[in-house]
Design a protein around this motif. Structure first.
Motif, PDB file in Angstrom:
ATOM      1  N   PHE A  95       0.719  -0.936  -0.007  1.00  0.00           N
ATOM      2  CA  PHE A  95      -0.019   0.059   0.198  1.00  0.00           C
ATOM      3  C   PHE A  95       0.777   1.392   0.022  1.00  0.00           C
ATOM      4  CE2 PHE A  95      -1.971   3.165   2.774  1.00  0.00           C
ATOM      5  CZ  PHE A  95      -2.782   3.889   1.523  1.00  0.00           C
ATOM      6  N   ARG A  96       1.840   1.196   0.826  1.00  0.00           N
ATOM      7  CA  ARG A  96       2.686   2.618   1.057  1.00  0.00           C
ATOM      8  C   ARG A  96       3.419   2.783  -0.449  1.00  0.00           C
ATOM      9  NH1 ARG A  96       2.304   5.382   5.278  1.00  0.00           N
ATOM     10  NH2 ARG A  96       2.476   4.528   7.276  1.00  0.00           N
ATOM     11  N   ASP A  97       3.581   1.740  -1.023  1.00  0.00           N
ATOM     12  CA  ASP A  97       4.164   2.101  -2.614  1.00  0.00           C
ATOM     13  C   ASP A  97       3.241   2.287  -3.679  1.00  0.00           C
ATOM     14  OD1 ASP A  97       6.684   1.408  -1.604  1.00  0.00           O
ATOM     15  OD2 ASP A  97       6.549  -0.586  -1.974  1.00  0.00           O
ATOM     16  N   SER A  98       1.996   2.346  -3.268  1.00  0.00           N
ATOM     17  CA  SER A  98       0.881   2.552  -4.330  1.00  0.00           C
ATOM     18  C   SER A  98       0.686   3.981  -4.720  1.00  0.00           C
ATOM     19  CB  SER A  98      -0.522   1.893  -3.814  1.00  0.00           C
ATOM     20  OG  SER A  98      -1.108   2.616  -2.841  1.00  0.00           O
ATOM     21  N   PRO A  99       0.130   4.219  -5.862  1.00  0.00           N
ATOM     22  CA  PRO A  99      -0.341   5.747  -6.114  1.00  0.00           C
ATOM     23  C   PRO A  99      -1.426   6.318  -5.143  1.00  0.00           C
ATOM     24  CG  PRO A  99      -0.576   4.062  -8.202  1.00  0.00           C
ATOM     25  CD  PRO A  99      -0.220   3.340  -7.043  1.00  0.00           C
ATOM     26  N   ILE A 116      -5.262  -1.839   6.424  1.00  0.00           N
ATOM     27  CA  ILE A 116      -4.992  -2.806   5.667  1.00  0.00           C
ATOM     28  C   ILE A 116      -4.207  -3.924   6.276  1.00  0.00           C
ATOM     29  CG2 ILE A 116      -3.643  -3.333   3.555  1.00  0.00           C
ATOM     30  CD1 ILE A 116      -4.479  -0.722   2.406  1.00  0.00           C
ATOM     31  N   CYS A 117      -3.411  -3.584   7.330  1.00  0.00           N
ATOM     32  CA  CYS A 117      -2.431  -4.872   7.637  1.00  0.00           C
ATOM     33  C   CYS A 117      -3.322  -5.484   8.621  1.00  0.00           C
ATOM     34  CB  CYS A 117      -1.342  -3.737   8.662  1.00  0.00           C
ATOM     35  SG  CYS A 117      -0.242  -4.877   9.646  1.00  0.00           S
ATOM     36  N   TYR A 118      -4.364  -4.802   9.218  1.00  0.00           N
ATOM     37  CA  TYR A 118      -5.166  -5.488  10.207  1.00  0.00           C
ATOM     38  C   TYR A 118      -6.042  -6.535   9.555  1.00  0.00           C
ATOM     39  CZ  TYR A 118      -8.620  -5.628  14.125  1.00  0.00           C
ATOM     40  OH  TYR A 118      -9.469  -6.063  15.069  1.00  0.00           O
ATOM     41  N   ARG A 119      -6.724  -5.712   8.602  1.00  0.00           N
ATOM     42  CA  ARG A 119      -7.662  -6.672   7.865  1.00  0.00           C
ATOM     43  C   ARG A 119      -6.913  -7.889   7.093  1.00  0.00           C
ATOM     44  NH1 ARG A 119     -10.045  -1.821   5.440  1.00  0.00           N
ATOM     45  NH2 ARG A 119      -8.728  -2.092   3.633  1.00  0.00           N
ATOM     46  N   VAL A 120      -5.582  -8.025   6.790  1.00  0.00           N
ATOM     47  CA  VAL A 120      -4.816  -8.667   6.400  1.00  0.00           C
ATOM     48  C   VAL A 120      -4.484  -9.910   7.110  1.00  0.00           C
ATOM     49  CG1 VAL A 120      -2.739  -9.298   4.919  1.00  0.00           C
ATOM     50  CG2 VAL A 120      -4.354  -7.694   4.017  1.00  0.00           C
ATOM     51  N   MET A 121      -4.226  -9.355   8.282  1.00  0.00           N
ATOM     52  CA  MET A 121      -3.719 -10.174   9.453  1.00  0.00           C
ATOM     53  C   MET A 121      -4.894 -11.183  10.035  1.00  0.00           C
ATOM     54  SD  MET A 121      -0.954  -7.753  11.484  1.00  0.00           S
ATOM     55  CE  MET A 121      -0.620  -9.181  12.902  1.00  0.00           C
ATOM     56  N   LEU A 122      -5.880 -10.529   9.870  1.00  0.00           N
ATOM     57  CA  LEU A 122      -7.347 -11.168  10.345  1.00  0.00           C
ATOM     58  C   LEU A 122      -7.645 -12.389   9.362  1.00  0.00           C
ATOM     59  CD1 LEU A 122      -9.589  -8.567  11.671  1.00  0.00           C
ATOM     60  CD2 LEU A 122      -8.259 -10.159  13.009  1.00  0.00           C
ATOM     61  N   ALA A 123      -7.534 -11.773   8.235  1.00  0.00           N
ATOM     62  CA  ALA A 123      -7.836 -12.845   7.060  1.00  0.00           C
ATOM     63  C   ALA A 123      -6.840 -13.824   7.236  1.00  0.00           C
ATOM     64  CB  ALA A 123      -7.643 -12.236   5.670  1.00  0.00           C
ATOM     65  N   SER A 124      -5.359 -13.708   7.410  1.00  0.00           N
ATOM     66  CA  SER A 124      -4.425 -14.735   7.459  1.00  0.00           C
ATOM     67  C   SER A 124      -4.548 -15.517   8.778  1.00  0.00           C
ATOM     68  CB  SER A 124      -3.065 -13.956   7.697  1.00  0.00           C
ATOM     69  OG  SER A 124      -1.958 -14.813   7.779  1.00  0.00           O
ATOM     70  N   ALA A 125      -5.184 -15.143   9.806  1.00  0.00           N
ATOM     71  CA  ALA A 125      -5.601 -16.078  10.934  1.00  0.00           C
ATOM     72  C   ALA A 125      -6.445 -17.241  10.557  1.00  0.00           C
ATOM     73  CB  ALA A 125      -6.080 -15.396  11.935  1.00  0.00           C
ATOM     74  N   ARG A 126      -7.364 -16.828   9.597  1.00  0.00           N
ATOM     75  CA  ARG A 126      -8.478 -17.701   9.059  1.00  0.00           C
ATOM     76  C   ARG A 126      -7.849 -18.590   8.027  1.00  0.00           C
ATOM     77  NH1 ARG A 126     -11.225 -13.001   8.302  1.00  0.00           N
ATOM     78  NH2 ARG A 126     -11.591 -13.467   6.001  1.00  0.00           N
ATOM     79  N   GLY A 127      -6.585 -18.283   7.626  1.00  0.00           N
ATOM     80  CA  GLY A 127      -5.881 -19.005   6.623  1.00  0.00           C
ATOM     81  C   GLY A 127      -5.948 -18.400   5.169  1.00  0.00           C
ATOM     82  N   SER A 131      -2.944  -9.791  -0.306  1.00  0.00           N
ATOM     83  CA  SER A 131      -1.678  -8.725  -0.523  1.00  0.00           C
ATOM     84  C   SER A 131      -2.831  -7.645  -1.092  1.00  0.00           C
ATOM     85  CB  SER A 131      -0.967  -9.438  -1.646  1.00  0.00           C
ATOM     86  OG  SER A 131      -1.517  -9.561  -2.979  1.00  0.00           O
ATOM     87  N   TYR A 132      -1.957  -6.714  -1.012  1.00  0.00           N
ATOM     88  CA  TYR A 132      -2.370  -5.503  -1.826  1.00  0.00           C
ATOM     89  C   TYR A 132      -2.072  -5.015  -3.216  1.00  0.00           C
ATOM     90  CZ  TYR A 132      -3.951  -0.498  -1.953  1.00  0.00           C
ATOM     91  OH  TYR A 132      -4.565   0.735  -2.288  1.00  0.00           O
ATOM     92  N   ALA A 133      -3.086  -4.930  -4.086  1.00  0.00           N
ATOM     93  CA  ALA A 133      -2.598  -4.804  -5.358  1.00  0.00           C
ATOM     94  C   ALA A 133      -3.712  -3.819  -6.077  1.00  0.00           C
ATOM     95  CB  ALA A 133      -2.225  -5.959  -6.187  1.00  0.00           C
ATOM     96  N   ASP A 134      -3.247  -2.923  -7.113  1.00  0.00           N
ATOM     97  CA  ASP A 134      -4.372  -2.117  -7.805  1.00  0.00           C
ATOM     98  C   ASP A 134      -5.191  -1.495  -6.825  1.00  0.00           C
ATOM     99  OD1 ASP A 134      -2.789  -2.541 -10.211  1.00  0.00           O
ATOM    100  OD2 ASP A 134      -3.753  -4.425 -10.330  1.00  0.00           O
ATOM    101  N   GLY A 135      -5.067  -0.983  -5.810  1.00  0.00           N
ATOM    102  CA  GLY A 135      -6.054  -0.576  -4.770  1.00  0.00           C
ATOM    103  C   GLY A 135      -7.047  -1.333  -4.310  1.00  0.00           C
ATOM    104  N   GLU A 136      -6.721  -2.429  -4.060  1.00  0.00           N
ATOM    105  CA  GLU A 136      -7.744  -3.433  -3.498  1.00  0.00           C
ATOM    106  C   GLU A 136      -6.866  -4.664  -2.842  1.00  0.00           C
ATOM    107  OE1 GLU A 136     -10.600  -4.778  -6.193  1.00  0.00           O
ATOM    108  OE2 GLU A 136      -9.093  -5.663  -7.157  1.00  0.00           O
ATOM    109  N   LEU A 137      -7.427  -5.407  -1.821  1.00  0.00           N
ATOM    110  CA  LEU A 137      -6.959  -6.706  -1.354  1.00  0.00           C
ATOM    111  C   LEU A 137      -7.296  -7.745  -2.371  1.00  0.00           C
ATOM    112  CD1 LEU A 137      -7.642  -6.088   2.645  1.00  0.00           C
ATOM    113  CD2 LEU A 137      -5.451  -5.761   1.311  1.00  0.00           C
ATOM    114  N   VAL A 138      -6.252  -8.745  -2.548  1.00  0.00           N
ATOM    115  CA  VAL A 138      -6.572  -9.848  -3.406  1.00  0.00           C
ATOM    116  C   VAL A 138      -5.819 -11.014  -2.741  1.00  0.00           C
ATOM    117  CG1 VAL A 138      -6.899  -8.259  -5.694  1.00  0.00           C
ATOM    118  CG2 VAL A 138      -4.493  -9.165  -4.853  1.00  0.00           C
TER     119      VAL A 138
END
Length: 154
Positions: A95-99, A116-127, A131-138
């Motif tokens: 995200f920090r490197d994004s436009p 973003i970090c929080y949402r991704v960490m919560l998703a990771s906890a569920r397996g 990642s962040y790409a083109d303005g969204e989590l994918v």
């Protein structure tokens, strides 16, 4: 899981139980040696989809019997796992490197990176690895790999 989901999960458990029974019956029917399900399992010849379905059924049972969690909440580890930390850090860095980040003030960018970090960490906890790409989590897992796994491949 909330209270409203329990009836849906009960129906899913009943359907999955029926499908497993059908798959087991077809497996026994197709076995050239006429082995029982217990014998197939003992010999290590139980088909992977049936093993996977049994695991899913057990997990589904645990979900149904578990104490419901309030809407908008989920259970996560007391300490983040290594995957959670890595996924969260990488997504925030992406995200920090994004436009999008470049257009924000420093405080706005920091707050959004934390979200973003929080949402991704919560998703990771569920397996679920995001990642962040083109303005969204994918998803980090390519769609083809998911389909291949579902079909019983690698």
């Amino acid at each position: 899981m909330n209270h409203n989901e329990i009836p849906k999960l009960e129906r899913l458990r009943a359907s999955l139980t029926s499908l497993i029974a059908l798959a087991e019956a077809k497996t026994i029917e197709a076995d050239p040696d006429g082995r029982t399900m217990a014998e197939l399992e003992h010999d290590g010849d139980l088909p992977v989809p049936i093993m996977d379905a049994r695991v899913q059924l057990a997990l589904l049972g645990r979900m149904i019997e578990a104490q419901p969690v309030q809407d908008g909440h989920q259970l996560v580890p007391m300490e983040p796992t290594e995957d959670m930390v890595i996924d969260g850090f990488e997504a925030a860095s992406e995200f920090r490197d994004s436009p999008e980040c470049a257009e924000m003030s420093g405080c706005q960018a920091s707050a959004e990176a934390a979200r973003i970090c929080y949402r991704v960490m919560l998703a990771s906890a569920r397996g679920v690895h995001l990642s962040y790409a083109d303005g969204e989590l994918v998803s980090k897992v390519p769609y083809g790999a998911i389909i291949e796994r579902v079909k019983g491949g690698a």
